[in-house]
Design an enzyme around this catalytic site. Structure first.
Site, short mmCIF file in Angstrom:
data_model
loop_
_atom_site.label_atom_id
_atom_site.label_comp_id
_atom_site.label_asym_id
_atom_site.label_seq_id
_atom_site.Cartn_x
_atom_site.Cartn_y
_atom_site.Cartn_z
N ASN A 1 0.86 -1.18 0.00
CA ASN A 1 0.00 0.00 0.00
C ASN A 1 0.90 1.23 0.00
OD1 ASN A 1 0.55 0.82 2.76
ND2 ASN A 1 -0.63 -0.98 3.33
N ASP B 1 1.33 -8.35 1.41
CA ASP B 1 2.19 -7.39 2.12
C ASP B 1 2.55 -7.90 3.52
OD1 ASP B 1 3.56 -5.03 2.34
OD2 ASP B 1 1.78 -3.77 2.61
P1 ADP Z 1 -4.37 -6.09 -2.78
O1 ADP Z 1 -4.44 -5.22 -1.54
O2 ADP Z 1 -3.51 -5.49 -3.87
O3 ADP Z 1 -5.71 -6.54 -3.25
P2 ADP Z 1 -3.80 -8.61 -1.40
O4 ADP Z 1 -2.50 -8.96 -0.78
O5 ADP Z 1 -4.96 -8.40 -0.50
O6 ADP Z 1 -3.50 -7.35 -2.33
O7 ADP Z 1 -4.22 -9.74 -2.43
C1 ADP Z 1 -3.69 -9.89 -3.72
C2 ADP Z 1 -3.88 -11.33 -4.18
O8 ADP Z 1 -2.89 -12.15 -3.58
C3 ADP Z 1 -5.22 -11.96 -3.79
O9 ADP Z 1 -5.67 -12.72 -4.90
C4 ADP Z 1 -4.87 -12.86 -2.61
O10 ADP Z 1 -5.71 -14.01 -2.56
C5 ADP Z 1 -3.47 -13.28 -2.94
N1 ADP Z 1 -2.58 -13.59 -1.79
C6 ADP Z 1 -2.71 -13.26 -0.49
N2 ADP Z 1 -1.66 -13.70 0.22
C7 ADP Z 1 -0.83 -14.34 -0.66
C8 ADP Z 1 0.41 -15.03 -0.56
N3 ADP Z 1 1.05 -15.17 0.60
N4 ADP Z 1 0.96 -15.54 -1.70
C9 ADP Z 1 0.34 -15.42 -2.88
N5 ADP Z 1 -0.83 -14.78 -3.06
C10 ADP Z 1 -1.41 -14.26 -1.96
#
Ligand code: ADP
Length: 176
Positions: free
Chosen positions: A24, A34
């Site tokens: 973010n 993140d």
């Molecule tokens: P944003 O805030 O940009 O939407 P997120 O981190 O909430 O980012 O999610 C982005 C994508 O990554 C979603 O599809 C989520 O399911 C996936 N995601 C979350 N954690 C992980 C991880 N540890 N490794 C891979 N993908 C992940």
């Protein structure tokens, strides 16, 4: 030649030159990818982000931009932080999402990274519909590497079967 690959898994467990973080704008951590990157990568990443905030990124990182730090204890040389747009039903922010992939690859090339792992930016907490997010990701990466890149592998790392299917639909060459 750049190969596009797709794997199901946790991006923090990947081995790559650069791992892209769906950050973010504060650069100071959050949930989803993140949170996982900072947890597994350890405090060196947050320290590097704080240094960025104290320097050229006093107001944080703008949506669609990318910046690199150490990868700490991750099995990578760099984390490339990029800020995806929050999905909107009243405004088309696709160009900002495309910019995340383009800018991250530009930074990767500047660093000399050959292998880059991307999460599905904006498709989690930021609410972007998975199919559209996957389409933008694949189309933008294809167009960017076609314009010239020394990156040899762009790996999309997705969390679950639904995301895998969404990306696979746009990557006809991969084995399913
Ligand atoms: P944003 O805030 O940009 O939407 P997120 O981190 O909430 O980012 O999610 C982005 C994508 O990554 C979603 O599809 C989520 O399911 C996936 N995601 C979350 N954690 C992980 C991880 N540890 N490794 C891979 N993908 C992940």
């Amino acid at each position: 030649m750049t190969t596009l690959t797709l794997v199901r898994g946790d991006i923090t467990q990947q081995s790559a030159d650069a791992i892209v973080n769906a950050a973010n704008s504060s650069l100071l951590g959050g949930g989803g990818v993140d949170g996982a990157i900072h947890r597994r990568g350890g405090p060196a990443i947050l320290e590097a982000c704080r240094a960025l905030r104290a320097g050229h990124y006093g107001k944080g990182l703008s949506t669609g931009r990318a910046v690199a730090t150490t990868a700490g204890r991750l099995d990578a040389r760099w984390v490339i932080h990029t800020v995806g747009p929050v999905h909107s039903t009243t405004e088309d922010r696709s160009e900002l999402l495309a910019s995340c992939y383009r800018e991250s690859l530009r930074v990767a090339d500047e660093l000399g990274a050959r292998t880059v792992a991307f999460p599905a930016i904006s498709t989690g907490i930021y609410g972007w519909p998975l199919d559209d997010g996957a389409r933008i990701a694949v189309e933008t990466v294809r167009a960017t590497v076609a314009a010239g890149s020394a990156v040899t592998e762009v790996r999309f790392v997705v969390f679950d079967d639904r995301a895998y299917a969404a990306f696979a639909a746009h990557l006809p060459d991969i084995s399913k």
